[in-house]
Design a protein around this motif. Structure first.
Motif, PDB file in Angstrom:
ATOM      1  N   UNK A  32       0.857  -1.321  -0.141  1.00  0.00           N
ATOM      2  CA  UNK A  32       0.312   0.027  -0.335  1.00  0.00           C
ATOM      3  C   UNK A  32       1.241   1.296  -0.206  1.00  0.00           C
ATOM      4  N   UNK A  33       0.199   2.144  -0.131  1.00  0.00           N
ATOM      5  CA  UNK A  33       1.155   3.665  -0.049  1.00  0.00           C
ATOM      6  C   UNK A  33       0.491   4.121   0.817  1.00  0.00           C
ATOM      7  N   UNK A  34       0.672   5.242   1.926  1.00  0.00           N
ATOM      8  CA  UNK A  34       0.132   5.853   2.586  1.00  0.00           C
ATOM      9  C   UNK A  34       1.347   7.858   2.291  1.00  0.00           C
ATOM     10  N   UNK A  35       0.400   8.622   3.173  1.00  0.00           N
ATOM     11  CA  UNK A  35       1.175   9.570   2.973  1.00  0.00           C
ATOM     12  C   UNK A  35       0.933  10.922   4.430  1.00  0.00           C
ATOM     13  N   UNK A  36       1.870  11.434   4.945  1.00  0.00           N
ATOM     14  CA  UNK A  36       1.928  11.848   6.238  1.00  0.00           C
ATOM     15  C   UNK A  36       2.212  13.423   5.891  1.00  0.00           C
ATOM     16  N   UNK A  37       1.412  14.194   6.911  1.00  0.00           N
ATOM     17  CA  UNK A  37       1.720  15.761   6.837  1.00  0.00           C
ATOM     18  C   UNK A  37       2.368  15.555   8.761  1.00  0.00           C
ATOM     19  N   UNK A  38       3.038  16.709   8.684  1.00  0.00           N
ATOM     20  CA  UNK A  38       3.882  16.950   9.994  1.00  0.00           C
ATOM     21  C   UNK A  38       2.296  17.351  11.225  1.00  0.00           C
ATOM     22  N   UNK A  39       2.224  17.066  11.931  1.00  0.00           N
ATOM     23  CA  UNK A  39       1.644  17.601  13.015  1.00  0.00           C
ATOM     24  C   UNK A  39      -0.283  16.169  12.606  1.00  0.00           C
ATOM     25  N   UNK A  40       0.243  15.141  11.809  1.00  0.00           N
ATOM     26  CA  UNK A  40      -1.393  14.646  11.288  1.00  0.00           C
ATOM     27  C   UNK A  40      -1.170  12.997  11.113  1.00  0.00           C
ATOM     28  N   UNK A  87      -1.509  17.723  -1.725  1.00  0.00           N
ATOM     29  CA  UNK A  87      -0.984  16.306  -2.335  1.00  0.00           C
ATOM     30  C   UNK A  87      -0.061  16.368  -1.548  1.00  0.00           C
ATOM     31  N   UNK A  88       0.868  17.414  -0.907  1.00  0.00           N
ATOM     32  CA  UNK A  88       1.847  17.445  -0.554  1.00  0.00           C
ATOM     33  C   UNK A  88       2.195  16.984   0.587  1.00  0.00           C
ATOM     34  N   UNK A  89       3.245  16.683   1.083  1.00  0.00           N
ATOM     35  CA  UNK A  89       3.316  15.480   1.514  1.00  0.00           C
ATOM     36  C   UNK A  89       4.231  14.331   2.176  1.00  0.00           C
ATOM     37  N   UNK A  90       4.734  13.862   2.781  1.00  0.00           N
ATOM     38  CA  UNK A  90       6.118  12.377   2.735  1.00  0.00           C
ATOM     39  C   UNK A  90       4.982  11.533   2.267  1.00  0.00           C
ATOM     40  N   UNK A  91       5.655  10.245   1.152  1.00  0.00           N
ATOM     41  CA  UNK A  91       4.684   9.471   0.692  1.00  0.00           C
ATOM     42  C   UNK A  91       5.465   8.301   1.084  1.00  0.00           C
ATOM     43  N   UNK A  92       4.934   7.542   2.008  1.00  0.00           N
ATOM     44  CA  UNK A  92       5.445   6.061   2.583  1.00  0.00           C
ATOM     45  C   UNK A  92       4.894   5.189   1.473  1.00  0.00           C
ATOM     46  N   UNK A  93       5.727   4.281   1.801  1.00  0.00           N
ATOM     47  CA  UNK A  93       4.982   2.687   0.460  1.00  0.00           C
ATOM     48  C   UNK A  93       5.007   1.650   2.075  1.00  0.00           C
ATOM     49  N   UNK A 112       9.154   1.698   3.935  1.00  0.00           N
ATOM     50  CA  UNK A 112       9.363   2.599   3.234  1.00  0.00           C
ATOM     51  C   UNK A 112      10.301   3.571   4.380  1.00  0.00           C
ATOM     52  N   UNK A 113      11.319   4.735   3.611  1.00  0.00           N
ATOM     53  CA  UNK A 113      11.670   5.590   4.260  1.00  0.00           C
ATOM     54  C   UNK A 113      10.892   7.183   4.224  1.00  0.00           C
ATOM     55  N   UNK A 114      10.075   7.044   3.323  1.00  0.00           N
ATOM     56  CA  UNK A 114       9.447   7.933   2.421  1.00  0.00           C
ATOM     57  C   UNK A 114      10.087   8.713   1.356  1.00  0.00           C
ATOM     58  N   UNK A 115       9.523   9.245   0.885  1.00  0.00           N
ATOM     59  CA  UNK A 115       9.631   9.955  -0.304  1.00  0.00           C
ATOM     60  C   UNK A 115       8.932  11.367  -0.805  1.00  0.00           C
TER      61      UNK A 115
END
Length: 121
Positions: A32-40, A87-93, A112-115
């Motif tokens: 899967x793919x996930x994403x994260x922004x600071x504080x969320x 859509x700006x975020x760090x994306x993780x697999x 993963x470490x994120x991109x």
């Protein structure tokens, strides 16, 4: 132990496209793919079963994002179109030891470490 490495992130203008890749060091099952922004919290984007036949998307991503995988190469992709500043975020697999695609972070075994993806307005 499976290692995951994301690539393909970067800076893009709103309305543009990016394709993220996730290379796995070994055989993986559901991914899967996930994403994260600071504080969320980490947010689910899409998931794909081990054979690639089943896919799931967050409602807000449907129609813009496409998940796929090439099992011969052990690579998963996320094609992102019509990108928006939000859509700006760090994306993780992520990958799990079961074959089913799932949407919950706690059911994944490897990350993963994120991109970083940055969409400018």
């Amino acid at each position: 132990q499976v290692q995951l490495v994301e690539s393909g992130g970067g800076l893009v203008q709103a309305g543009g496209s990016l394709r993220l890749s996730c290379a796995a060091s070994g055989r993986t099952y559901g991914m899967g793919w996930f994403r994260q922004v600071p504080g969320k919290e980490r947010e689910f984007i899409a998931a794909i079963s081990s054979n690639g036949y089943s896919t799931y998307y967050a409602d807000s991503m449907k129609g813009r994002f496409t998940i796929s995988r090439d099992n011969a190469k052990n690579i998963m992709y996320l094609q992102m179109n019509r990108l928006k500043p939000e859509d700006t975020a760090v994306y993780y697999c992520a990958a799990r030891r079961g074959p089913v695609a799932v949407t919950t972070t706690t059911l994944y075994d490897y990350w993963g470490q994120g991109t970083q993806v940055t969409v400018s307005s």
